[in-house]
Structures are given as structure tokens and as C-alpha cells.
Scaffold this motif. Structure first.
Motif, PDB file in Angstrom:
ATOM      1  N   UNK A  49       0.835  -1.199   0.000  1.00 47.52           N
ATOM      2  CA  UNK A  49       0.000   0.000   0.000  1.00 47.52           C
ATOM      3  C   UNK A  49       0.869   1.248   0.000  1.00 47.52           C
ATOM      4  N   UNK A  50       0.472   2.219  -0.801  1.00 47.08           N
ATOM      5  CA  UNK A  50       1.160   3.504  -0.869  1.00 47.08           C
ATOM      6  C   UNK A  50       0.210   4.590  -0.374  1.00 47.08           C
ATOM      7  N   UNK A 107      -1.039  15.391   6.475  1.00 47.09           N
ATOM      8  CA  UNK A 107      -2.289  15.130   5.770  1.00 47.09           C
ATOM      9  C   UNK A 107      -3.417  14.743   6.708  1.00 47.09           C
ATOM     10  N   UNK A 108      -3.132  13.871   7.675  1.00 53.92           N
ATOM     11  CA  UNK A 108      -4.192  13.361   8.539  1.00 53.92           C
ATOM     12  C   UNK A 108      -4.820  14.475   9.365  1.00 53.92           C
ATOM     13  N   UNK A 115      -4.063   8.082   4.616  1.00 57.70           N
ATOM     14  CA  UNK A 115      -3.036   9.115   4.793  1.00 57.70           C
ATOM     15  C   UNK A 115      -1.814   8.644   5.561  1.00 57.70           C
ATOM     16  N   UNK A 116      -1.780   7.391   5.998  1.00 61.21           N
ATOM     17  CA  UNK A 116      -0.626   6.888   6.733  1.00 61.21           C
ATOM     18  C   UNK A 116      -0.030   5.664   6.025  1.00 61.21           C
ATOM     19  N   UNK A 117       1.285   5.514   6.199  1.00 63.90           N
ATOM     20  CA  UNK A 117       1.907   4.248   5.851  1.00 63.90           C
ATOM     21  C   UNK A 117       1.456   3.193   6.863  1.00 63.90           C
ATOM     22  N   UNK A 167      -3.037   2.504  12.857  1.00 62.54           N
ATOM     23  CA  UNK A 167      -4.319   2.741  13.513  1.00 62.54           C
ATOM     24  C   UNK A 167      -4.210   3.609  14.755  1.00 62.54           C
ATOM     25  N   UNK A 168      -2.991   3.817  15.257  1.00 59.05           N
ATOM     26  CA  UNK A 168      -2.831   4.575  16.495  1.00 59.05           C
ATOM     27  C   UNK A 168      -3.320   6.016  16.371  1.00 59.05           C
TER      28      UNK A 168
END
Length: 580
Positions: free
Chosen positions: A2-3, A292-293, A350-352, A366-367
């Protein structure tokens, strides 16, 4: 593998959320902005005579003109102070911080003015609709407040995004290719953006404080007329009646909007700054995509709030005071449920799969989402706890009513005990949320939890603004002599417990937002600043004293204003014998 999506894709999500909120607000405004006589359902107008309808519109115009006059007077006074602060920031800090401060002042003041425009334009129609049934009056008032909430939050989110992109270009961060230089540039960028939160807070301080002083002075003068000449506070013969309604609009609606939006701005800026200090890419570099998040969470909250408000207007029918209470309470819970799912999608995109910290440790993707959820769901606990403690149909209030039978002494004692006991659950949940967030992601996690609490901010503004709009509508109905039925229906809108929960949360948001900014400050000086240092401890003592000093000055000024307004009202009663 996933990117994660790029920062540009995150900007698209933010623009889409803001566009949806503004479009929904425009649709609602078109529905409520029709003149009384031109409504699609004109039955309410037929039940109101032409004379009374004209009287409604004339009285609403007086309140609107008074609110605008008060707003411009306080704005003119604050403008010169803001100009001085801009010059001082440009000389003492940086030009970019001064630009951000001026932008924050302008956006916050514009939001306050817009809230007055919308609210004062629908009070007469809310009163007229009460001649038919409570449901139409309820929905007109709530739609107006939703227009205010969605527009104000969307504009603030877009203002933060515009400021971020502008300063990013002006400071040349796109020219930095090395991770160390890029990280330093981004931190300078977000330090400058803190000026935006300071500007919003300045406007909120001017608007809220001056509005509250005026409102309290007018309210006391209206009560003085009731005591001295047996004129009810809402009587058309009371000279302070219109001023009382003007103060309620400016303080409880316009000032509240600016206050909550300043907290929103502070948390956004703190989250952006802390993300630049705490996070890094998998290669150890700094990049704008790490922010981004923090930008996406409010946008997805806007979308969830739009869906929740749509379900409220389509599915909910109001027939009594209890229906009003349940409707205003359920709309925020529905928005919280919808926003939770949307924010999880945003966190996934928005996260790796592994979130990397600047100091080298890692955590699961998920944190950050769980930190946001901790704040979001704790805010719903605050809402439930405040509703349980203040709703007239629940056990605590019923016990308080029974205590009244023993006299005023037991009533006061039991009321104090009830108020103090009601603080336990919100404080306990807040402590758990703060502990989990700080353990998971440090002060960045705490900022995310407050962003979660603010993810349903449009509807919290709508619920909090509902009371001053309904109160002014009820006042107009009394002044226009519309009779008992509209007055009783509008009083049912006012006599709800819905005012308490948002104000409880406003205090929580303001406190935790300040803590988030404090964490952003500590991110720059993690070792050189310790609480046991002489200067730091002395500063804590002085800081703890300042709220009391400020409150004393505020109360004294309010007393002086009350004396002036009361004297003028008494003089008018003495000069205008026709008033009595």
C-alpha cells in the motif's frame, strides 16, 4: 504494497469536504431566507395578521440593526489593537507570523459577522412559523444554526489550508531537498501559523467579552424595570428589552462562534506543528504529507455532520419539548457514529502501514485514528453526562425539584451538590483520553484527540446557537402580541437542556487546546524547560493569578455598564409616561 496518498490528494479531500458543507449550508439558507409572506407554506402567515407580521419584521429589524451596530463598535475598537499587535509581531517575531495573525483576526471576525447576518434574518420567520406548530419553528431555527455552523467551520478549514500553502511557498520550503533542512523549514512554517490561532483568539476575546458585558448590562436593566415598575423583562414597554435581545445575539451567538473557532484554529495549528516535530517518513525524511491526517480529520467530520443533519431534517418530527431535547441530543451522536467510519478511512489512506517517529520508534497506522476516536467518543460522553444531569425528565433534576419543597436552603445545597457531582464523569473520561493519547503519540496524540472532539464542531455550534435564536424568536412573538400558542411553543424550544453540553465542551476544548499548544512549545525545548526551575515556577504562579485578575476587571466593567444602562432605562420611563 500500500502507498499512502499524496499531500495533493489530501488537499482534494479537504476541498471536497468544505465544498459539500458550503453547498449544504447554501441549500438550507435558501429554504429559510424566504420572507414571511412568501413562504411555500403560507398557513402560518395566515394565522398571523398583517399588522402583527409587519410588527414582527419591524422589531426584527431593530434587533438586527442594534446587533450590527454593537458588532461594528467592538470591531472598530479591536481593530486598532490588532494593528498594533501585527506591527509588534513583525518586528519581534517574523513577518510571516504577523501575516498569520492578521489573517486569523479577519477570518474570525468575518465568521462572527456572518453568524449575526444569518441569525437575525430568520428570527421573525421562526416566530411566524410558531403560529402553526412547533415542528416548523424548530426546523427553521435549527437550519439557520446549521448554516452558521457548517459555513464557519468550512471557512476556517479553508483559511488554514490557504495560509499553509501560502507560507509554504513564501518561506521556500519546496526548495529544500535535504531532510534536516526540510524539517527545520516546516517547523518554521508551522511556528508562523500559530499566529493564526492567536489572531482568532484575539477576535474571540474582543467579541465575547464586549458582547457579554453589553448583554449583562441590558439584562440587568431589563430586570430593574421589572422590579421598579413591574415591567416584565420581555415587555414591549420595558426600554431595555430590545437591548437585551441584541446582547444575547452578539454574546451568545456571534461571540460563541468566534470562541469555538479560535479553539479549532489553535488545535489545528498545534497538530500541524507537532506532526512536523514528531513524525517522519520511512526513510527518515520530513515531508508535507505527514500533515495530511490532521487536515483530513476536520474535512471528514464536516461530511459526517452533513449526513447527520440531513437525517435530522428528514426523519425527526417535533411535537413537544421532549422531542426538542432528544432531537438536539441525537444529531451529535449520529454525526459521531458516521464520522468515526469516515475518519478510519482517512487514517488508512493518509498513513503508511507503520507510522515512524523522528526519534526512531514506530507504531501502527491505527494509532492516530484511535487517538482521534478517543477524543470524539469522550466528547459524546460529555454530552450524555451533561444531558443526564440537566434534563428535566431525568432523576437528578427531579430530585432537585423535590428538594425545593423543603425551602430555598435545601434547594441551594442540593443544587450545589448536583453541580459538583456532575463534574466527575467528564473529568474522569478526559483524564483517560489524555493519558491514552499522551502514551500513544505524545502531545501530537493529544492534539489529535482534540481534533476528534472538534470533528462534529458544525453541529455543536448549531446546537449551542439554537437557544439565542429561539429566545429572540420568542421575544419577538411577545413584543408583536402574537398570543399564547406561539409563545408557549417558542418557550418549549428555549426551555431545553441543550445549552449546557456544548458550553461544557467549549470549556474542555479551550483547556485542552491550550495544552496542545503548550505541547507544541515543549517540542522545541524538551530539556531546557522544567517545572522546578525558578522562572518557570514563578511564571506558573503569575499565570494562575491572571484569570482572577481578568475576571475582576470584567465584572467591574460589567457593573459600570449596568449602571449606565439602568440609569438610561429609568430616565426613559420617567420621560416617556406612555410607556407605563
Amino acid at each position: 504494497m500500500f502507498q499512502q496518498i499524496s499531500f495533493a490528494a489530501s488537499v482534494v479531500i479537504v476541498l471536497a469536504g468544505a465544498a459539500l458543507a458550503l453547498s449544504w449550508a447554501y441549500y438550507l439558507y435558501k429554504d429559510i431566507a424566504q420572507p414571511i409572506a412568501d413562504s411555500a407554506d403560507d398557513e402560518a402567515s395566515k394565522l398571523t395578521s398583517d399588522i402583527r407580521r409587519d410588527s414582527l419584521q419591524a422589531l426584527a429589524k431593530k434587533i438586527r440593526n442594534g446587533a450590527f451596530y454593537l458588532f461594528w463598535e467592538q470591531g472598530t475598537a479591536g481593530l486598532w489593537i490588532a494593528a498594533g499587535i501585527v506591527v509588534w509581531l513583525a518586528l519581534a517575531s517574523s513577518v510571516y507570523t504577523a501575516i498569520a495573525f492578521g489573517w486569523g483576526v479577519a477570518v474570525s471576525a468575518g465568521c462572527g459577522y456572518f453568524s449575526l447576518v444569518v441569525a437575525t434574518s430568520v428570527t421573525a420567520r421562526t416566530s411566524a412559523k410558531a403560529a402553526k406548530n412547533i415542528d416548523q419553528s424548530y426546523k427553521i431555527a435549527l437550519k439557520a444554526c446549521c448554516v452558521i455552523g457548517f459555513t464557519v467551520v468550512a471557512i476556517n478549514l479553508l483559511a488554514v489550508l490557504v495560509l499553509l500553502l501560502t507560507l509554504y511557498v513564501l518561506q521556500g520550503c519546496e526548495l529544500e531537498h535535504y531532510s534536516v533542512d526540510k524539517r527545520a523549514c516546516l517547523r518554521r512554517l508551522f511556528h508562523s501559523m500559530v499566529g493564526y490561532a492567536l489572531g482568532g483568539g484575539f477576535s474571540a476575546l474582543i467579541g465575547k467579552v464586549s458582547g457579554c458585558i453589553f448583554a449583562k448590562a441590558a439584562d440587568s436593566a431589563a430586570d430593574d424595570g421589572r422590579i421598579q415598575k413591574e415591567l416584565p423583562a420581555g415587555s414591549p414597554r420595558n426600554p431595555a428589552t430590545v437591548a437585551d435581545y441584541v446582547g444575547g445575539m452578539v454574546a451568545d451567538l456571534s461571540g460563541m462562534c468566534m470562541d469555538l473557532c479560535s479553539s479549532f484554529s489553535g488545535v489545528m495549528c498545534a497538530a500541524l506543528l507537532l506532526s512536523s516535530s514528531h513524525l517522519s517518513t520511512s526513510t527518515g525524511e520530513a515531508d508535507l504529507s505527514l500533515q495530511s491526517f490532521a487536515l483530513v480529520v476536520p474535512a471528514l467530520g464536516l461530511i459526517g455532520s452533513v449526513l447527520a443533519s440531513y437525517s435530522q431534517f428528514v426523519l425527526v418530527r417535533v411535537y413537544s419539548k421532549r422531542d426538542v431535547e432528544s432531537g438536539l441530543g441525537s444529531i451529535v451522536f449520529v454525526a459521531g457514529i458516521i464520522s468515526t467510519g469516515l475518519i478510519w478511512i482517512g487514517g488508512y489512506l493518509t498513513h503508511e502501514r507503520t507510522v515512524h517517529f523522528a526519534e526512531g520508534r514506530t507504531t501502527g497506522y491505527n494509532t492516530p485514528f484511535l487517538c482521534v476516536c478517543a477524543g470524539l467518543w469522550s466528547s459524546l460522553v460529555y454530552l450524555w453526562a451533561a444531558e443526564y444531569s440537566s434534563a428535566t425528565s431525568n432523576l437528578p433534576v427531579q430530585e432537585l425539584l423535590n428538594a425545593c419543597r423543603s425551602g430555598p436552603a435545601t434547594n441551594i445545597i442540593y443544587g450545589l451538590a448536583l453541580g459538583q457531582r456532575s463534574t466527575f464523569l467528564p473529568t474522569f473520561v478526559l483524564a483517560l483520553t489524555s493519558f491514552y493519547s499522551l502514551q500513544s503519540l505524545g502531545y501530537y496524540g493529544l492534539a489529535l484527540s482534540v481534533l476528534g472532539l472538534l470533528s462534529t464542531l458544525p453541529l455543536r455550534i448549531a446546537v449551542d446557537g439554537f437557544i439565542p435564536v429561539a429566545r429572540n424568536a420568542a421575544g419577538l412573538a411577545d413584543l408583536a402580541g402574537m398570543g399564547d400558542h406561539p409563545r408557549i411553543r417558542l418557550q418549549a424550544l428555549i426551555l431545553t437542556h441543550a445549552l449546557t453540553p456544548p458550553r461544557v465542551q467549549a470549556v474542555v476544548v479551550g483547556g485542552v487546546a491550550s495544552l496542545s499548544l503548550y505541547g507544541a512549545f515543549l517540542a522545541d525545548q524538551p530539556k531546557s524547560l522544567q517545572i522546578y526551575q525558578d522562572g518557570v515556577f514563578a511564571g506558573l504562579l503569575l499565570g494562575a493569578m491572571l484569570p482572577y485578575m481578568f475576571s475582576a476587571m470584567l465584572v467591574r466593567t460589567s457593573a459600570q455598564a449596568t449602571k449606565g444602562v439602568t440609569t438610561e432605562a429609568r430616565d426613559q420611563i420617567r420621560r416617556e409616561t406612555g410607556i407605563l
